[in-house]
Design a protein around this motif. Structure first.
Motif, PDB file in Angstrom:
ATOM      1  N   ALA A  31       0.815  -1.216   0.034  1.00 39.02           N
ATOM      2  CA  ALA A  31       0.028   0.028  -0.127  1.00 39.02           C
ATOM      3  C   ALA A  31       0.807   1.179  -0.017  1.00 39.02           C
ATOM      4  O   ALA A  31       0.622   2.103  -0.618  1.00 39.02           O
ATOM      5  CB  ALA A  31      -0.889   0.183   1.112  1.00 39.02           C
ATOM      6  N   VAL A  32       1.925   1.181   0.816  1.00 38.26           N
ATOM      7  CA  VAL A  32       2.905   2.425   0.866  1.00 38.26           C
ATOM      8  C   VAL A  32       3.509   2.586  -0.312  1.00 38.26           C
ATOM      9  O   VAL A  32       3.595   3.554  -0.861  1.00 38.26           O
ATOM     10  CB  VAL A  32       3.649   2.255   2.031  1.00 38.26           C
ATOM     11  CG1 VAL A  32       5.038   3.355   1.977  1.00 38.26           C
ATOM     12  CG2 VAL A  32       3.207   2.356   3.337  1.00 38.26           C
ATOM     13  N   ILE A  33       3.856   1.578  -1.117  1.00 42.51           N
ATOM     14  CA  ILE A  33       4.618   1.821  -2.337  1.00 42.51           C
ATOM     15  C   ILE A  33       3.744   2.293  -3.436  1.00 42.51           C
ATOM     16  O   ILE A  33       4.037   3.117  -4.066  1.00 42.51           O
ATOM     17  CB  ILE A  33       5.262   0.375  -2.747  1.00 42.51           C
ATOM     18  CG1 ILE A  33       6.401   0.073  -1.890  1.00 42.51           C
ATOM     19  CG2 ILE A  33       5.781   0.240  -4.067  1.00 42.51           C
ATOM     20  CD1 ILE A  33       6.973  -1.443  -2.298  1.00 42.51           C
ATOM     21  N   TYR A  34       2.531   1.616  -3.307  1.00 44.88           N
ATOM     22  CA  TYR A  34       1.452   2.075  -4.420  1.00 44.88           C
ATOM     23  C   TYR A  34       1.172   3.688  -4.305  1.00 44.88           C
ATOM     24  O   TYR A  34       1.153   4.449  -5.232  1.00 44.88           O
ATOM     25  CB  TYR A  34       0.223   1.291  -4.286  1.00 44.88           C
ATOM     26  CG  TYR A  34      -0.827   1.600  -5.237  1.00 44.88           C
ATOM     27  CD1 TYR A  34      -0.940   0.812  -6.432  1.00 44.88           C
ATOM     28  CD2 TYR A  34      -1.754   2.666  -5.107  1.00 44.88           C
ATOM     29  CE1 TYR A  34      -1.793   1.136  -7.366  1.00 44.88           C
ATOM     30  CE2 TYR A  34      -2.626   2.777  -6.019  1.00 44.88           C
ATOM     31  CZ  TYR A  34      -2.686   2.035  -7.458  1.00 44.88           C
ATOM     32  OH  TYR A  34      -3.620   2.297  -8.144  1.00 44.88           O
ATOM     33  N   ILE A  35       1.038   4.058  -3.233  1.00 42.13           N
ATOM     34  CA  ILE A  35       0.880   5.500  -2.761  1.00 42.13           C
ATOM     35  C   ILE A  35       1.893   6.280  -3.162  1.00 42.13           C
ATOM     36  O   ILE A  35       1.871   7.501  -3.743  1.00 42.13           O
ATOM     37  CB  ILE A  35       0.180   5.651  -1.270  1.00 42.13           C
ATOM     38  CG1 ILE A  35      -1.367   4.883  -1.384  1.00 42.13           C
ATOM     39  CG2 ILE A  35       0.042   7.214  -1.059  1.00 42.13           C
ATOM     40  CD1 ILE A  35      -1.958   4.963   0.105  1.00 42.13           C
ATOM     41  N   VAL A  36       3.000   6.044  -2.659  1.00 44.31           N
ATOM     42  CA  VAL A  36       4.217   6.771  -2.605  1.00 44.31           C
ATOM     43  C   VAL A  36       4.674   6.974  -4.091  1.00 44.31           C
ATOM     44  O   VAL A  36       4.891   8.098  -4.664  1.00 44.31           O
ATOM     45  CB  VAL A  36       5.605   6.358  -1.956  1.00 44.31           C
ATOM     46  CG1 VAL A  36       6.808   7.196  -2.133  1.00 44.31           C
ATOM     47  CG2 VAL A  36       5.020   6.608  -0.198  1.00 44.31           C
ATOM     48  N   VAL A  37       4.760   5.974  -4.923  1.00 41.48           N
ATOM     49  CA  VAL A  37       5.141   5.698  -6.268  1.00 41.48           C
ATOM     50  C   VAL A  37       4.259   6.716  -7.218  1.00 41.48           C
ATOM     51  O   VAL A  37       4.551   7.410  -7.857  1.00 41.48           O
ATOM     52  CB  VAL A  37       5.777   4.510  -6.928  1.00 41.48           C
ATOM     53  CG1 VAL A  37       5.624   4.371  -8.360  1.00 41.48           C
ATOM     54  CG2 VAL A  37       6.866   3.838  -6.125  1.00 41.48           C
ATOM     55  N   GLY A  38       2.801   6.387  -6.818  1.00 36.95           N
ATOM     56  CA  GLY A  38       1.762   7.066  -7.500  1.00 36.95           C
ATOM     57  C   GLY A  38       1.888   8.465  -7.319  1.00 36.95           C
ATOM     58  O   GLY A  38       1.544   9.368  -8.068  1.00 36.95           O
ATOM     59  N   LEU A  39       2.125   9.040  -6.114  1.00 37.66           N
ATOM     60  CA  LEU A  39       2.377  10.521  -5.910  1.00 37.66           C
ATOM     61  C   LEU A  39       3.293  10.866  -6.453  1.00 37.66           C
ATOM     62  O   LEU A  39       3.248  12.055  -6.962  1.00 37.66           O
ATOM     63  CB  LEU A  39       2.354  10.445  -4.243  1.00 37.66           C
ATOM     64  CG  LEU A  39       2.422  11.977  -3.637  1.00 37.66           C
ATOM     65  CD1 LEU A  39       1.115  12.766  -3.973  1.00 37.66           C
ATOM     66  CD2 LEU A  39       2.848  12.047  -2.401  1.00 37.66           C
ATOM     67  N   CYS A  40       4.493  10.518  -6.614  1.00 38.87           N
ATOM     68  CA  CYS A  40       5.786  10.835  -7.270  1.00 38.87           C
ATOM     69  C   CYS A  40       5.532  11.006  -8.825  1.00 38.87           C
ATOM     70  O   CYS A  40       6.007  11.902  -9.203  1.00 38.87           O
ATOM     71  CB  CYS A  40       7.045   9.885  -7.075  1.00 38.87           C
ATOM     72  SG  CYS A  40       7.670   9.913  -5.276  1.00 38.87           S
ATOM     73  N   LEU A  41       4.917   9.780  -9.307  1.00 33.47           N
ATOM     74  CA  LEU A  41       4.466  10.061 -10.759  1.00 33.47           C
ATOM     75  C   LEU A  41       3.513  11.099 -11.011  1.00 33.47           C
ATOM     76  O   LEU A  41       3.766  11.867 -11.978  1.00 33.47           O
ATOM     77  CB  LEU A  41       3.729   8.705 -11.134  1.00 33.47           C
ATOM     78  CG  LEU A  41       4.773   7.377 -11.203  1.00 33.47           C
ATOM     79  CD1 LEU A  41       4.201   6.392 -11.315  1.00 33.47           C
ATOM     80  CD2 LEU A  41       5.850   7.879 -12.547  1.00 33.47           C
ATOM     81  N   SER A  42       2.504  11.279 -10.019  1.00 35.61           N
ATOM     82  CA  SER A  42       1.666  12.184 -10.458  1.00 35.61           C
ATOM     83  C   SER A  42       1.995  13.652 -10.094  1.00 35.61           C
ATOM     84  O   SER A  42       1.940  14.535 -10.885  1.00 35.61           O
ATOM     85  CB  SER A  42       0.518  12.225  -9.251  1.00 35.61           C
ATOM     86  OG  SER A  42      -0.620  13.338  -9.513  1.00 35.61           O
ATOM     87  N   LYS A  43       2.973  14.044  -9.395  1.00 33.93           N
ATOM     88  CA  LYS A  43       3.546  15.106  -9.023  1.00 33.93           C
ATOM     89  C   LYS A  43       4.793  15.571 -10.024  1.00 33.93           C
ATOM     90  O   LYS A  43       4.858  16.682 -10.586  1.00 33.93           O
ATOM     91  CB  LYS A  43       4.233  15.450  -7.468  1.00 33.93           C
ATOM     92  CG  LYS A  43       3.113  15.331  -6.655  1.00 33.93           C
ATOM     93  CD  LYS A  43       1.986  16.435  -6.778  1.00 33.93           C
ATOM     94  CE  LYS A  43       0.912  16.188  -5.791  1.00 33.93           C
ATOM     95  NZ  LYS A  43      -0.194  17.165  -5.935  1.00 33.93           N
ATOM     96  N   GLY A  44       5.487  14.610 -10.681  1.00 34.46           N
ATOM     97  CA  GLY A  44       6.420  14.502 -11.368  1.00 34.46           C
ATOM     98  C   GLY A  44       5.992  14.772 -12.955  1.00 34.46           C
ATOM     99  O   GLY A  44       6.735  15.446 -13.653  1.00 34.46           O
TER     100      GLY A  44
END
Length: 112
Positions: free
Chosen positions: A89-102
């Motif tokens: 869950a943490v990987i999904y959210i953190v990587v998704g957040l990084c992709l979204s903001k990047g």
């Protein structure tokens, strides 16, 4: 059966990355629409696939845990699979957040 608890973490990481890639594919498949209906669809699908990621990570690890016959190893694997689900869950959210903001100017930028 000699199943190590590290298998639980490996499966959780693989599942979270695969479901995140699926979320990216779904985001790019949703066409642009007026009045930001496409943005809400992408965000909804991102969170639906988040729930699928958690359920799949825990489900696969529980199937593996059912094959373990030694009680102490079974208990250790079930504990590891619960922690691994949190890691997924943490990987999904953190990587998704990084992709979204990047990638704010792409379709992935509408996840958050």
């Amino acid at each position: 059966m000699g199943t190590s608890v590290s298998i639980a973490y490996v499966w959780a990481i693989i599942i979270s990355v695969c479901i995140l890639l699926l979320a990216a594919v779904v985001a790019f498949m949703i066409p642009n629409k007026p009045r930001s209906k496409d943005i809400s669809q992408r965000r909804t699908w991102y969170w639906i696939l988040f729930v699928v990621c958690i359920a799949l990570a825990f489900g696969i690890n529980m199937v593996i845990a059912n094959g373990i016959t030694i009680p102490s190893k079974h208990s250790a694997y079930v504990t590891a699979s619960a922690i691994a689900t949190g890691v997924a869950a943490v990987i999904y959210i953190v990587v998704g957040l990084c992709l979204s903001k990047g990638m704010k100017r792409t379709k992935l930028g509408s996840w958050f």
